[in-house]
Design a protein around this motif. Structure first.
Motif, PDB file in Angstrom:
ATOM      1  N   GLY A   1     -10.552   7.806 -40.087  1.00 50.00           N
ATOM      2  CA  GLY A   1     -11.937   7.469 -40.425  1.00 50.00           C
ATOM      3  C   GLY A   1     -12.854   7.777 -39.256  1.00 50.00           C
TER       4      GLY A   1
ATOM      5  N   ARG B   1      -7.019  11.630 -38.221  1.00 44.58           N
ATOM      6  CA  ARG B   1      -8.360  11.044 -38.307  1.00 44.58           C
ATOM      7  C   ARG B   1      -8.479  10.147 -39.535  1.00 44.58           C
ATOM      8  NH1 ARG B   1     -12.696  13.020 -36.054  1.00 44.58           N
ATOM      9  NH2 ARG B   1     -13.266  10.845 -36.315  1.00 44.58           N
TER      10      ARG B   1
ATOM     11  N   ASN C   1     -14.905   7.890 -35.934  1.00 40.69           N
ATOM     12  CA  ASN C   1     -14.599   7.390 -34.576  1.00 40.69           C
ATOM     13  C   ASN C   1     -13.167   6.896 -34.413  1.00 40.69           C
ATOM     14  OD1 ASN C   1     -17.191   7.840 -33.436  1.00 40.69           O
ATOM     15  ND2 ASN C   1     -17.950   6.060 -34.544  1.00 40.69           N
ATOM     16  N   ASN C   2     -12.311   7.270 -35.318  1.00 44.29           N
ATOM     17  CA  ASN C   2     -10.923   6.817 -35.263  1.00 44.29           C
ATOM     18  C   ASN C   2     -10.030   8.021 -34.956  1.00 44.29           C
ATOM     19  OD1 ASN C   2      -8.558   5.389 -35.622  1.00 44.29           O
ATOM     20  ND2 ASN C   2      -9.228   4.411 -37.514  1.00 44.29           N
ATOM     21  N   TRP C   3      -9.311   7.931 -33.836  1.00 47.91           N
ATOM     22  CA  TRP C   3      -8.490   9.053 -33.355  1.00 47.91           C
ATOM     23  C   TRP C   3      -7.079   8.552 -33.060  1.00 47.91           C
ATOM     24  CZ3 TRP C   3     -11.303  13.719 -32.553  1.00 47.91           C
ATOM     25  CH2 TRP C   3     -12.692  13.582 -32.609  1.00 47.91           C
ATOM     26  N   VAL C   4      -6.094   9.071 -33.769  1.00 51.55           N
ATOM     27  CA  VAL C   4      -4.713   8.616 -33.579  1.00 51.55           C
ATOM     28  C   VAL C   4      -3.835   9.818 -33.213  1.00 51.55           C
ATOM     29  CG1 VAL C   4      -2.747   7.449 -34.650  1.00 51.55           C
ATOM     30  CG2 VAL C   4      -5.087   6.839 -35.363  1.00 51.55           C
TER      31      VAL C   4
ATOM     32  N   GLY D   1     -19.671   9.855 -36.250  1.00 53.99           N
ATOM     33  CA  GLY D   1     -18.317   9.498 -35.815  1.00 53.99           C
ATOM     34  C   GLY D   1     -17.380  10.692 -35.865  1.00 53.99           C
TER      35      GLY D   1
END
Length: 276
Positions: free
Chosen positions: A91, A89, A93-96, A27
């Motif tokens: 976590g 990031r 596969n988490n993209w903000v 991820g």
């Protein structure tokens, strides 16, 4: 391929570069599983003529830039390392997107330290944050350019209007949007960057897409005694002379295979049949 280089700033860049995103944990999060192998892949890339490497603060986050420094620092004088900032990031596969100027300033300072450089060759805004005025987001970037901490600036996942909006604030050198044989939604952006003399860096260049496309690629690959990945890359190289490719891989064998794509000369008919 006749045209295997592109002038990026003052550097002649081999159009087949290397994207380091895969050299991270699952991820795109955490440290890469086999660090020794990852270092070998980076060193092999440079040994085989790659002089454009793409990374980001968000890969890992942070681990990827440090890995590149461990593998390649002190850098060869003609090696261009491009990085990015502007993503949180939380976590795997988490993209903000985070265009807060303070975050951007921290990303730039952090990248300088992790890459062990006084000046970032190419710093790219990973995403424009819709919640922050882009002028505010770019204020620390403009400042870093003035201070010599950033040589060149690029953008990622942008529309033509957004490119123009940013060009009113500062010169840009490159645009990195998703583009491959199977997904060509950014066709107009590619053509615009070509007209403007900007580099276009497709991310996810090897998406093979629908099965009917795969069959078509396979037939052409057999004719050239090449792999489907090599044909997909060769198509992109032929599509426009401002395209710089950054396929990523964790395997040295696959790396060398990708780099051979520059030797494949697709005929116009083959190019057209894949473009349909």
């Amino acid at each position: 391929m006749g045209n295997t280089t592109f002038k990026l700033g003052e550097l002649e860049i081999n159009r087949l570069g290397y994207g380091a995103m895969q050299l991270t944990g699952n991820g795109v999060f955490g440290e890469v599983e086999d660090r020794e192998n990852a270092i070998k892949v980076l060193q092999e890339a440079v040994a085989n003529g790659v002089n454009f490497i793409d990374t980001a603060e968000a890969y890992g986050p942070k681990f990827n830039e440090s890995l590149i420094a461990d593998a390649l620092h002190p850098y060869k004088h003609d090696l261009l390392i491009a990085t990015k900032g502007g993503f949180d990031r939380p976590g795997p596969n988490n993209w903000v997107p985070n265009g807060n100027p303070e975050k951007i300033r921290q990303d730039i300072e952090g990248s300088l330290q992790r890459l062990k450089v006084d000046s970032i060759d190419l710093w790219q805004l990973h995403r424009i944050d819709p919640k922050v005025n882009v002028g505010d987001t770019l204020a620390p970037v403009i400042e870093a350019v003035k201070e010599g901490k950033i040589k060149y600036v690029g953008l990622s996942e942008v529309t033509i209007d957004q490119i123009k909006q940013v060009q009113d604030l500062l010169p840009i050198l490159s645009v990195q949007n998703m583009y491959n044989l199977a997904n060509r939604q950014w066709e107009s952006v590619l053509d615009f960057t070509d007209e403007q003399g900007l580099a276009f860096i497709p991310w996810f260049p090897l998406a093979s897409g629908p099965a009917k496309l795969e069959d078509k690629i396979k037939a052409i690959a057999e004719k050239h005694q090449a792999t489907t990945a090599q044909i997909a890359l060769a198509w992109l190289l032929k599509r426009s002379s401002n395209i710089l490719l950054i396929p990523g891989t964790k395997s040295t064998a696959h790396l060398k295979e990708n780099l051979k794509a520059t030797e494949i000369e697709l005929t116009d008919a083959e190019f057209e049949s894949l473009a349909k």
